[in-house]
Design an enzyme around this catalytic site. Structure first.
Site, PDB file in Angstrom:
ATOM      1  N   ASP A  75       0.905  -1.107   0.023  1.00  0.00           N
ATOM      2  CA  ASP A  75       0.086  -0.622   0.224  1.00  0.00           C
ATOM      3  C   ASP A  75       1.261   1.636   0.519  1.00  0.00           C
ATOM      4  O   ASP A  75       2.600   1.314  -0.020  1.00  0.00           O
ATOM      5  CB  ASP A  75      -0.852  -0.313   1.299  1.00  0.00           C
ATOM      6  CG  ASP A  75      -1.974   1.053   1.510  1.00  0.00           C
ATOM      7  OD1 ASP A  75      -2.035   1.167   0.579  1.00  0.00           O
ATOM      8  OD2 ASP A  75      -2.060   1.204   2.476  1.00  0.00           O
ATOM      9  N   ASP A 100      -0.485   5.376   1.713  1.00  0.00           N
ATOM     10  CA  ASP A 100      -0.148   6.078   2.765  1.00  0.00           C
ATOM     11  C   ASP A 100      -0.274   5.178   3.925  1.00  0.00           C
ATOM     12  O   ASP A 100      -1.088   4.275   4.130  1.00  0.00           O
ATOM     13  CB  ASP A 100      -1.650   6.759   2.432  1.00  0.00           C
ATOM     14  CG  ASP A 100      -1.385   7.506   1.149  1.00  0.00           C
ATOM     15  OD1 ASP A 100      -0.563   8.509   1.810  1.00  0.00           O
ATOM     16  OD2 ASP A 100      -2.455   7.786   0.165  1.00  0.00           O
TER      17      ASP A 100
END
Length: 292
Positions: free
Chosen positions: A65, A67
């Site tokens: 991922d 953020d």
């Protein structure tokens, strides 16, 4: 005893990630208690929780991922949402709390966030999210973001991945402009072979579609790929795609992340739990460890 240990390790994983003092498990001898403490409580629980990762050998790919997983951007997103929602009188003008942000916004796709914030006016919600993302990328926020540090140990892990020639992709619910900006600022534009967006799939996280697309693009199998995530939504997506998913306790509470059934949790990429698994993966394919 086995049942006691299994029950105990669930509680211990949460306590450990909350940095509490963890007592030894019940129903074991004094000698075992001594070994338990000397080993810093890691081995028995690690073996239970990491077996799914060890089954990946030989590892082919790693998916991240963006953020909260590559760097901690949640404080900036929280600030942007809090300020802009207060300006339009959301919640009677009372600023949203961090708990509200974690439960309703963090890790979710903008379409889903729009539905939560403006359930009776989706068009307004979409426009609000577009304005928020523009604000996030503005000069004011860019200055702040340039001071952001990568998650501790990130470059140690990316070097480990590169040294072994593994494939890698960033898989995110963020808009492309945000994702590419963060990846560029971290110096990882050349590291990732692909950037997969939730908006490019039929369904975004927490559905598995983005991670399944990453497997397709990289031409790898889920049986030899793992995921790193920091949100409940993201962990659910990785698990639903059939891959062991390691959760980072960057901002989200450990007990919430555990509900999504990660393989195990780590504080950052220097966590001994992670490197114990990576060293074992190396041993299983006959690679001399380069973690140190």
């Amino acid at each position: 005893m086995a049942r006691d240990l299994i029950t105990y390790r669930r509680k211990r994983l949460v306590m450990e990630d909350e940095n509490d003092d963890v007592p030894p498990p019940p129903s074991i001898s004094t000698l075992h208690v001594l070994v338990w403490r000397v080993k810093n409580l890691t081995l028995p629980c690690l073996l239970i929780r990491t077996s799914s990762l060890l089954q990946l050998a030989p590892l082919e790919a790693v998916l991240f991922d963006v953020d909260g997983t590559l760097c901690d951007t949640d404080p900036l997103h929280y600030y942007a949402f809090r300020e802009m929602l207060q300006e339009i009188g959301f919640n009677g003008g009372v600023p949203i709390t961090e708990d509200f942000f974690v439960e309703n916004i963090a890790g979710k796709h903008n379409e889903d966030i729009a539905c939560v914030l403006f359930p009776n006016d989706h068009e307004r919600g979409v426009k609000f999210l577009e304005d928020k993302e523009a604000m996030f990328r503005s000069v004011k926020y860019r200055i702040v973001k340039e001071k952001l540090e990568p998650i501790k140990g990130l470059y140690k892990l990316t070097k480990w991945i590169e040294d072994r020639g593994l494939k890698r992709a960033a898989v995110t619910n963020a808009p492309r402009e945000n994702a590419e900006l963060m990846i560029s600022m971290l110096g990882l534009s050349d590291f990732f072979h692909a950037v997969i967006l939730g908006s490019d799939c039929e369904r975004a996280k927490p559905f598995p579609d983005p991670y399944l697309k990453a497997l397709e693009v990289l031409k790898v199998s889920k049986e030899h790929t793992c995921v790193f995530e920091d949100s409940v939504s993201g962990i659910k997506a990785g698990v639903a795609a059939g891959m062991p998913t390691v959760g980072l306790t960057t901002r989200n509470p450990a007990h919430l992340l555990m509900e999504a059934k990660p393989a195990f949790l780590i504080r950052d990429y220097e966590d001994p739990k992670l490197w114990s698994v990576l060293d074992e993966l190396d041993k299983r394919v006959g690679v001399k460890s380069g973690a140190d």
